[in-house]
Design a protein around this motif. Structure first.
Motif, PDB file in Angstrom:
ATOM      1  N   UNK A 109       0.836  -1.206   0.000  1.00  0.00           N
ATOM      2  CA  UNK A 109       0.000   0.000   0.000  1.00  0.00           C
ATOM      3  C   UNK A 109       0.871   1.257   0.000  1.00  0.00           C
ATOM      4  N   UNK A 110       1.889   1.250   0.831  1.00  0.00           N
ATOM      5  CA  UNK A 110       2.824   2.369   0.947  1.00  0.00           C
ATOM      6  C   UNK A 110       3.483   2.662  -0.403  1.00  0.00           C
ATOM      7  N   UNK A 111       3.921   1.627  -1.106  1.00  0.00           N
ATOM      8  CA  UNK A 111       4.555   1.810  -2.413  1.00  0.00           C
ATOM      9  C   UNK A 111       3.579   2.390  -3.438  1.00  0.00           C
ATOM     10  N   UNK A 112       2.339   1.947  -3.401  1.00  0.00           N
ATOM     11  CA  UNK A 112       1.327   2.476  -4.332  1.00  0.00           C
ATOM     12  C   UNK A 112       1.069   3.951  -4.042  1.00  0.00           C
ATOM     13  N   UNK A 113       0.935   4.306  -2.763  1.00  0.00           N
ATOM     14  CA  UNK A 113       0.680   5.702  -2.397  1.00  0.00           C
ATOM     15  C   UNK A 113       1.855   6.586  -2.809  1.00  0.00           C
ATOM     16  N   UNK A 114       3.072   6.130  -2.515  1.00  0.00           N
ATOM     17  CA  UNK A 114       4.246   6.935  -2.871  1.00  0.00           C
ATOM     18  C   UNK A 114       4.420   7.057  -4.376  1.00  0.00           C
ATOM     19  N   UNK A 115       4.209   5.998  -5.101  1.00  0.00           N
ATOM     20  CA  UNK A 115       4.330   6.056  -6.558  1.00  0.00           C
ATOM     21  C   UNK A 115       3.287   7.012  -7.130  1.00  0.00           C
ATOM     22  N   UNK A 116       2.090   6.968  -6.598  1.00  0.00           N
ATOM     23  CA  UNK A 116       1.039   7.903  -7.035  1.00  0.00           C
ATOM     24  C   UNK A 116       1.435   9.338  -6.732  1.00  0.00           C
ATOM     25  N   UNK A 117       2.038   9.562  -5.577  1.00  0.00           N
ATOM     26  CA  UNK A 117       2.477  10.911  -5.208  1.00  0.00           C
ATOM     27  C   UNK A 117       3.529  11.409  -6.187  1.00  0.00           C
ATOM     28  N   UNK A 118       4.488  10.578  -6.517  1.00  0.00           N
ATOM     29  CA  UNK A 118       5.539  10.976  -7.459  1.00  0.00           C
ATOM     30  C   UNK A 118       4.937  11.281  -8.838  1.00  0.00           C
ATOM     31  N   UNK A 119       3.975  10.484  -9.276  1.00  0.00           N
ATOM     32  CA  UNK A 119       3.319  10.730 -10.566  1.00  0.00           C
ATOM     33  C   UNK A 119       2.606  12.079 -10.552  1.00  0.00           C
ATOM     34  N   UNK A 120       1.912  12.382  -9.467  1.00  0.00           N
ATOM     35  CA  UNK A 120       1.213  13.669  -9.362  1.00  0.00           C
ATOM     36  C   UNK A 120       2.207  14.826  -9.328  1.00  0.00           C
ATOM     37  N   UNK A 121       3.336  14.643  -8.652  1.00  0.00           N
ATOM     38  CA  UNK A 121       4.359  15.700  -8.634  1.00  0.00           C
ATOM     39  C   UNK A 121       4.907  15.929 -10.036  1.00  0.00           C
ATOM     40  N   UNK A 122       5.161  14.855 -10.770  1.00  0.00           N
ATOM     41  CA  UNK A 122       5.676  14.995 -12.139  1.00  0.00           C
ATOM     42  C   UNK A 122       4.652  15.712 -13.024  1.00  0.00           C
ATOM     43  N   UNK A 123       3.384  15.341 -12.896  1.00  0.00           N
ATOM     44  CA  UNK A 123       2.335  16.028 -13.666  1.00  0.00           C
ATOM     45  C   UNK A 123       2.299  17.503 -13.291  1.00  0.00           C
ATOM     46  N   UNK A 162       1.069  12.561   0.287  1.00  0.00           N
ATOM     47  CA  UNK A 162       2.331  12.668   1.018  1.00  0.00           C
ATOM     48  C   UNK A 162       2.156  12.385   2.502  1.00  0.00           C
ATOM     49  N   UNK A 163       1.118  12.954   3.107  1.00  0.00           N
ATOM     50  CA  UNK A 163       0.854  12.709   4.533  1.00  0.00           C
ATOM     51  C   UNK A 163       0.501  11.242   4.758  1.00  0.00           C
ATOM     52  N   UNK A 164      -0.320  10.680   3.874  1.00  0.00           N
ATOM     53  CA  UNK A 164      -0.682   9.255   3.990  1.00  0.00           C
ATOM     54  C   UNK A 164       0.558   8.377   3.877  1.00  0.00           C
TER      55      UNK A 164
END
Length: 187
Positions: A109-123, A162-164
């Motif tokens: 779950x942690x990896x999915x949340x962090x990967x999603x965060x990085x994708x949103x930052x890149x966008x 990020x907080x999650x």
């Protein structure tokens, strides 16, 4: 999406009282994260590149931690072996085996949340350049409104995820520490 829902439900299932096995409510936790993300996005607006650059570096390093821990668990280097003996030892072994499986779900779950965060930052970084908006919008007022809304939404989702991710990180660290401490006590 089904896989993401399964990962979330497996992680959510690990929130329970270890003594009573009663499921814990996540309403307070999720509400707190939501309100904090709203406050951060309301105060900050669109994050600048000076903020997004270090954030993407931090989250990328944390993703590396997550995948390293996940591969370690997959490798089963510390799978607790069943031994004949006292009932309490067997119960402890069962509890530790369950905890190691739950940690795998937490890290997934942690990896999915962090990967999603990085994708949103890149966008967010890609849409930061006003030239992108010039290509999409011909009306200057519409472009400014879109930029404002996109900035606040981007900041909100980056803060929320990020907080999650950070709360999941600390939960994994404490649960892993407990697992290793119990394994050391057994020896």
């Amino acid at each position: 999406m089904k896989i993401l829902a399964e990962i979330y439900s497996r992680d959510k299932a690990t929130y329970y009282n270890f003594q009573t096995n009663v499921q814990k409510s996540l309403v307070k936790k999720n509400t707190g994260i939501f309100v904090a993300a709203l406050m951060i996005s309301a105060v900050s607006g669109r994050f600048s590149n000076d903020v997004l650059g270090p954030l993407i570096s931090l989250f990328s390093i944390l993703i590396g931690f997550g995948f390293t821990a996940q591969f370690f668990l997959v490798d089963k280097r510390f799978e607790i072996s069943k031994r004949d003996g006292v009932i309490e030892d067997k119960q402890l072994e069962d509890k530790l085996n369950t905890l190691s499986k739950e940690l795998f779900s937490n890290i997934q779950y942690y990896n999915v949340v962090l990967t999603s965060t990085v994708i949103i930052i890149v966008i967010n970084l890609l849409t930061y350049d006003p030239k992108i908006f010039d290509l999409i919008f011909s009306d200057k007022i519409l472009m400014e409104k879109y930029d404002l809304v996109a900035g606040y939404l981007g900041a909100f989702f980056i803060a929320l995820l990020g907080i999650e991710a950070i709360s999941s990180f600390f939960r994994i660290v404490f649960r892993t520490e407990y697992l290793f401490r119990k394994l050391q006590e057994k020896k």
